[in-house]
Scaffold this motif. Structure first.
Motif, PDB file in Angstrom:
ATOM      1  N   SER A  44      47.089  50.869  91.785  1.00  0.00           N
ATOM      2  CA  SER A  44      47.817  49.767  92.399  1.00  0.00           C
ATOM      3  C   SER A  44      48.173  48.756  91.313  1.00  0.00           C
ATOM      4  O   SER A  44      47.570  48.733  90.236  1.00  0.00           O
ATOM      5  N   LEU A  45      49.148  47.930  91.629  1.00  0.00           N
ATOM      6  CA  LEU A  45      49.608  46.917  90.685  1.00  0.00           C
ATOM      7  C   LEU A  45      49.533  45.565  91.367  1.00  0.00           C
ATOM      8  O   LEU A  45      50.218  45.319  92.364  1.00  0.00           O
ATOM      9  N   THR A  46      48.665  44.699  90.859  1.00  0.00           N
ATOM     10  CA  THR A  46      48.508  43.349  91.395  1.00  0.00           C
ATOM     11  C   THR A  46      48.834  42.363  90.297  1.00  0.00           C
ATOM     12  O   THR A  46      48.119  42.281  89.286  1.00  0.00           O
ATOM     13  N   GLY A  47      49.934  41.642  90.482  1.00  0.00           N
ATOM     14  CA  GLY A  47      50.395  40.798  89.386  1.00  0.00           C
ATOM     15  C   GLY A  47      50.731  41.685  88.209  1.00  0.00           C
ATOM     16  O   GLY A  47      51.523  42.612  88.310  1.00  0.00           O
ATOM     17  N   GLY A  48      50.069  41.431  87.091  1.00  0.00           N
ATOM     18  CA  GLY A  48      50.283  42.290  85.929  1.00  0.00           C
ATOM     19  C   GLY A  48      49.113  43.182  85.628  1.00  0.00           C
ATOM     20  O   GLY A  48      48.998  43.692  84.508  1.00  0.00           O
ATOM     21  N   THR A  49      48.237  43.422  86.624  1.00  0.00           N
ATOM     22  CA  THR A  49      47.038  44.217  86.409  1.00  0.00           C
ATOM     23  C   THR A  49      47.120  45.532  87.163  1.00  0.00           C
ATOM     24  O   THR A  49      47.494  45.565  88.342  1.00  0.00           O
ATOM     25  N   VAL A  50      46.773  46.618  86.486  1.00  0.00           N
ATOM     26  CA  VAL A  50      46.753  47.951  87.086  1.00  0.00           C
ATOM     27  C   VAL A  50      45.312  48.309  87.450  1.00  0.00           C
ATOM     28  O   VAL A  50      44.427  48.281  86.588  1.00  0.00           O
ATOM     29  N   HIS A  51      45.092  48.628  88.722  1.00  0.00           N
ATOM     30  CA  HIS A  51      43.769  49.066  89.188  1.00  0.00           C
ATOM     31  C   HIS A  51      43.859  50.549  89.513  1.00  0.00           C
ATOM     32  O   HIS A  51      44.534  50.942  90.474  1.00  0.00           O
ATOM     33  N   GLU A  52      43.195  51.369  88.717  1.00  0.00           N
ATOM     34  CA  GLU A  52      43.246  52.811  88.955  1.00  0.00           C
ATOM     35  C   GLU A  52      42.540  53.172  90.255  1.00  0.00           C
ATOM     36  O   GLU A  52      41.428  52.706  90.519  1.00  0.00           O
ATOM     37  N   THR A  53      43.187  54.023  91.077  1.00  0.00           N
ATOM     38  CA  THR A  53      42.631  54.403  92.377  1.00  0.00           C
ATOM     39  C   THR A  53      42.360  55.894  92.498  1.00  0.00           C
ATOM     40  O   THR A  53      41.786  56.327  93.503  1.00  0.00           O
ATOM     41  N   GLY A  54      42.747  56.682  91.497  1.00  0.00           N
ATOM     42  CA  GLY A  54      42.483  58.109  91.581  1.00  0.00           C
ATOM     43  C   GLY A  54      43.108  58.864  90.434  1.00  0.00           C
ATOM     44  O   GLY A  54      43.982  58.351  89.729  1.00  0.00           O
ATOM     45  N   ALA A  55      42.622  60.092  90.239  1.00  0.00           N
ATOM     46  CA  ALA A  55      43.158  60.951  89.186  1.00  0.00           C
ATOM     47  C   ALA A  55      42.895  62.399  89.564  1.00  0.00           C
ATOM     48  O   ALA A  55      41.954  62.700  90.306  1.00  0.00           O
ATOM     49  N   VAL A  56      43.734  63.306  89.079  1.00  0.00           N
ATOM     50  CA  VAL A  56      43.558  64.732  89.333  1.00  0.00           C
ATOM     51  C   VAL A  56      43.910  65.499  88.066  1.00  0.00           C
ATOM     52  O   VAL A  56      44.906  65.199  87.401  1.00  0.00           O
ATOM     53  N   GLU A  57      43.060  66.473  87.714  1.00  0.00           N
ATOM     54  CA  GLU A  57      43.345  67.325  86.569  1.00  0.00           C
ATOM     55  C   GLU A  57      44.280  68.443  87.014  1.00  0.00           C
ATOM     56  O   GLU A  57      44.042  69.086  88.031  1.00  0.00           O
ATOM     57  N   VAL A  58      45.321  68.678  86.227  1.00  0.00           N
ATOM     58  CA  VAL A  58      46.370  69.614  86.635  1.00  0.00           C
ATOM     59  C   VAL A  58      46.476  70.802  85.696  1.00  0.00           C
ATOM     60  O   VAL A  58      46.568  71.950  86.131  1.00  0.00           O
TER      61      VAL A  58
END
Length: 307
Positions: A44-58
């Motif tokens: 997610s993007l709040t103001g200028g900050t990125v909060h990682e919410t998930g990842a997947v290896e492909v």
């Protein structure tokens, strides 16, 4: 007068080689990849900050990610495309690169009709043999170029009639006519030549001007589409700026990806935020970027089961 801006670190995670930021407006999420880790990230993007919410290896490596209307992800893996379902399952899709060639897929993007266009880079010392391919569907792949050194960033004008494409090693950004109805292109010509650093990922703003991440320079540069003149620079405290995108509900946050794995020990010590995502307020809005049309341009191979 050239405007100057400064990007600030925006993410906690330090990536080996973050690339390919994409703002998925329908789901208010930012997508990006860590190339060498073979992983797709979202946040997610709040103001200028990125909060990682998930990842997947492909795959062993991943070069790019784009969403479809349902929220599935189309991912450029090492040599083939993959589809990540909304439940996280990874499904193999069409192979893009021929067997026996030491290349991998690199940056990719969708044209205004939702076709995926993706390029390659060599994994050996070959030069001038890399491809830029339009994926019409799983059985119809048509090369636009077959003589590149390192295919990289792509961007289309708002009307879809012009395509910009990057060849990083030669320092060249090309432009050509493009027909979004058919996915065919005219002959290319040089739009920009970068000599101090290497052009990497890029995007367009709402004015049609180009924002180019310059690898090795710790900068993003904005060039006028009309004449290539330098309009603005963005300083990034990471030498290897890899790609750039406008994000947020109003497309007014410039997101910059960077890498950490190809730095000297001295560079790593001097730039400890390398590998993070950065953001900047540059006073303009970005152009909307199309996603993948999975209905008109399917890529799944019928025999390919979930893995």
């Amino acid at each position: 007068m050239t405007a100057h801006h400064v990007a600030v670190p925006a993410s906690e995670t330090v990536h080996q080689l973050a690339e390919g930021p994409f703002w998925d407006a329908a789901r208010h999420r930012l997508l990006w990849v860590d190339v060498d880790a073979g992983r797709v990230h979202q946040g997610s993007l709040t103001g200028g900050t990125v909060h990682e919410t998930g990842a997947v290896e492909v795959d062993r490596t991943v070069g790019a990610v784009v969403p479809d209307a349902q929220g599935r992800l189309l991912v450029a893996g090492t040599r083939a495309l993959h589809v990540v379902e909304t439940d996280g399952r990874v499904r193999p899709a069409v192979h893009v690169l021929p067997d026996g060639v030491r290349s991998r897929l690199n940056d990719g993007a969708c044209d205004p009709a939702g076709r995926f266009v993706v390029g390659s880079m060599a994994l050996d010392d070959r030069t001038g043999q890399e491809r830029l391919v339009v994926v019409h569907d799983a059985t119809d792949l048509r090369p636009l170029d077959e003589d590149l050194t390192l295919s990289n960033g792509l961007a289309w004008t708002a009307d879809g009639r012009r395509l910009y494409s990057t060849d990083t090693t030669s320092g060249t950004i090309y432009v050509r006519d493009y027909d979004p109805a058919t996915g065919t292109a005219g002959p290319r010509s040089v739009q920009l030549q970068v000599t101090d650093g290497s052009p990497d990922g890029m995007c367009l703003d709402a004015n049609g001007d180009l924002w180019v991440a310059v690898w090795g320079a710790g900068e993003v540069r904005c060039h006028a589409a009309a004449d290539g003149s330098l309009l603005a620079t963005v300083s990034v405290d990471a030498p290897h700026t890899s790609s750039v995108a406008f994000a947020g509900p109003d497309l007014d946050v410039l997101v910059v990806t960077t890498g950490s794995s190809q730095l000297t020990p001295e560079q790593a010590a001097a730039h400890p935020d390398s590998g993070r995502l950065f953001t900047a307020d540059v006073g303009v809005q970005g152009a909307e970027v199309p996603g993948w049309d999975a209905v008109s341009h399917p890529v799944l191979v019928p025999a390919g089961p979930p893995v």
